[in-house]
Write an enzyme that holds these catalytic residues in place. Sequence first.
Site, PDB file in Angstrom:
ATOM      1  CB  CYS A  67      -0.897  -0.011   1.236  1.00  0.00           C
ATOM      2  SG  CYS A  67      -1.802   1.527   1.483  1.00  0.00           S
TER       3      CYS A  67
ATOM      4  CD1 TRP B 220      -5.862  -3.874   4.884  1.00  0.00           C
ATOM      5  CD2 TRP B 220      -4.416  -5.071   3.676  1.00  0.00           C
ATOM      6  NE1 TRP B 220      -5.512  -3.119   3.790  1.00  0.00           N
ATOM      7  CE2 TRP B 220      -4.623  -3.823   3.030  1.00  0.00           C
ATOM      8  CE3 TRP B 220      -3.541  -5.985   3.104  1.00  0.00           C
ATOM      9  CZ2 TRP B 220      -3.992  -3.489   1.833  1.00  0.00           C
ATOM     10  CZ3 TRP B 220      -2.905  -5.654   1.913  1.00  0.00           C
ATOM     11  CH2 TRP B 220      -3.134  -4.420   1.291  1.00  0.00           C
TER      12      TRP B 220
ATOM     13  CB  VAL C  93      -2.867  -0.722   6.381  1.00  0.00           C
ATOM     14  CG1 VAL C  93      -3.308  -1.874   7.248  1.00  0.00           C
ATOM     15  CG2 VAL C  93      -2.723  -1.174   4.925  1.00  0.00           C
TER      16      VAL C  93
ATOM     17  CE1 TYR D  49      -5.098   2.629  -5.501  1.00  0.00           C
ATOM     18  CE2 TYR D  49      -3.920   4.665  -5.051  1.00  0.00           C
ATOM     19  CZ  TYR D  49      -4.038   3.300  -4.908  1.00  0.00           C
ATOM     20  OH  TYR D  49      -3.110   2.612  -4.183  1.00  0.00           O
TER      21      TYR D  49
END
Length: 327
Positions: free
Chosen positions: A38, A71, A106, A169
């Site tokens: 990430c 996750w 996260v 994105y």
Amino acid sequence: MGTDEPVMTASRFDARVRAGSPWPVEAGRYRLLASRACPFAGRVLISRRLLGLEDALSLGVVDPIQDERGWRFTLDPDGRDPVLGVRYVSEPYLAADPDYDGGFPVPAVVDVRSGHVVTNDFDTITLDLATDWRPLHRPGAPELYPAALREEIDALNADLHADIILGVYEVGMAKEQAAYDRAFQALFTRLDALEARLATRRYLMGETITEPDVRLFPSLARFDLVYHGHFRCNRNKLAELPNLWAYARDLFQTPGFGDTVDFDHINRHYHLVLDESNPNHILPGGPDGSLWLTPHGRESLGGRPFGDGTPPGPPKEPVPPAGRATA
């Protein structure tokens, strides 16, 4: 990007770990939950390394492959985080708020005593690490958010976020042509501006590494591997923008940057989790990660990477060799 994507909705978990708050800075009290896949967690990993906070802020690393619950800690023995004892990142979120019905992204900073998430606000975590955590910095830690430059840094950070960090994105997840075209144009307009900016300065703010470098680097590290093809950010590769590519390699070869990058985690996460864009789960064979270790020539611009400080020592949580670029 499924349950890992923190940029699409506002967070309920935006407390600040800082002096005078209900969450004071204390060595060993908090645990950082992060994915090496990430980019938003990547910036926190870099800041933590550069500032020498590894002992003060412990680290839990999740599997790059998520399941329907998000996750997970399947990289750890028995599939549990060894400090918090949880199997999923969702557990500290729900411990803090049993009625929470959002995603479980996260990075997340968890209070070890209560097991509750304190913050997942990636925008302020690194700023607080650079300022309020100063008493716990290593000797020689760089000044990543200097007071005299904060207004300019904040403005640049906002542009980087809108056009590049979030912009990739918006390009990759666009559902209609007009939205794709707008984001695509903004992305490459900003990259072109940075290409020009970096022609005469070694780092984004001048001669030393600061917060914008920390924020931009994770996106550059993913650009040719993921964003160019998988997200259709394909006007050109990062490697075809000479100043940006040299700048990215310069940072990658600087202690605290490349030693936090796991190309294997990045590759597997983006290409195996996003079923809609890669339903057959095909992992690409390139690009060649060893190119990140080629000479960059940025020393000719001068500069002092760490200002009046020093580089961090060897990483205390090294990336496995399979995840690094190798010569």
